[in-house]
Design a protein around this motif. Structure first.
Motif: not given
Length: 296
Positions: A133-139, A156-167, A172-176
């Motif tokens: 029953s283990h589960k981790a949410k993805n983005r 002046g900061r790094a470019r980014c998209g969604s707040r859900r990105a794994p970084n 969200g978790a990647v391959f969780g």
């Protein structure tokens, strides 16, 4: 590398340089067959020189002595009867006295030890028991907005998209892990053989006792504990009864953490190996013999 003795195969000192020179001289040509033959002869020459050296011969002899398989200690099974079965005494559970004799089939209780089979069965059992029953949410499942956080340029900061990105923290978790079954497939014949080997190992190690029945007139845990300590040297044991377990005896053993009580259809390899001693009733022996000798 030492040179070969006069009795060794005819390999000269110039064999290796000769074929090495031939290889490099013709390496620019497309004659692949010649290159393969040259490399093969080069390898044979090197092996011949190494094997003929006294250092290699001494090392090989010492290594063969180290890896020599030593004979295992003989497994002491009880004596066989004329019919080829194994005769064991049947004890009274409460008094510990011998009341009868029980013949165990050598096909079930006389197997040789196979640790590889036991390992496969235990791994199969433990994998099947896993809940998964283990589960981790993805983005796509985390609770953040999917809009762009800030402009692409100018901050002046790094470019980014969604707040859900794994970084991002909380992204969200990647391959969780996901909900899944860990069950593995194992042939029924292998499972049946594992049970036979398990019972045979307990009998050969003197860790199997056959009693007449597991019944109690009262629900006294103290009386059952005294009886167990009298007939089981290790006190840590697993008891297997017939198809039905006596209710009073079941209640009496529930508070004993070192005793497992199972019906004959619940006997399995993993739980038997977990305990030091195995106690079988006469009905359990008959039921297990019928179950393990059934043609699949």
């Amino acid at each position: 590398v030492a040179l070969p003795s006069p009795d060794a195969p005819p390999v000269t000192r110039a064999t290796i340089p000769l074929f090495a020179f031939s290889f490099f001289r013709h390496s620019h040509k497309a004659d692949k067959a010649f290159l393969i033959m040259a490399l093969a002869q080069l390898g044979r020459s090197v092996l011949s020189l190494i094997r003929s050296s006294p250092v290699a011969q001494t090392s090989a002899a010492s290594y063969a002595t180290k890896i020599a398989v030593k004979p295992n200690a003989a497994v002491s099974f009880p004596p066989l009867t004329a019919a080829g079965s194994i005769s064991v005494p049947v004890l009274n559970f409460w008094t510990g006295e011998k009341v009868a004799e029980k013949e165990l089939q050598s096909e079930v209780f006389g197997q040789s030890l196979r640790k590889d089979i036991l390992h496969r069965v235990v791994v199969w059992q433990r994998a099947k028991r896993r809940q998964g029953s283990h589960k981790a949410k993805n983005r796509s499942e985390v609770g953040y907005s999917g809009s762009k956080l800030r402009p692409q340029k100018g901050s002046g900061r790094a470019r980014c998209g969604s707040r859900r990105a794994p970084n991002f923290v909380g992204g969200g978790a990647v391959f969780g892990p996901v909900v899944r079954s860990h069950e593995e497939k194992l042939q029924r014949k292998v499972r049946q053989l594992g049970m036979k080997i398990c019972l045979s190992a307990k009998l050969a190690g003197g860790e199997l006792t056959v009693v007449d029945k597991l019944e109690s007139p009262t629900c006294s845990t103290k009386d059952v504990a005294q009886a167990v300590s009298a007939i089981v040297p290790a006190k840590n044991c697993m008891m297997i009864g017939g198809e039905q377990i006596d209710v009073n005896f079941d209640f009496a053993t529930r508070n004993l953490h070192y005793v497992d009580l199972y019906a004959s259809q619940g006997a399995n390899v993993y739980d038997i190996l977990r305990r030091h001693h195995l106690v079988l009733t006469v009905d359990a022996v008959d039921n297990l013999t019928e179950r393990l000798t059934r043609v699949l």
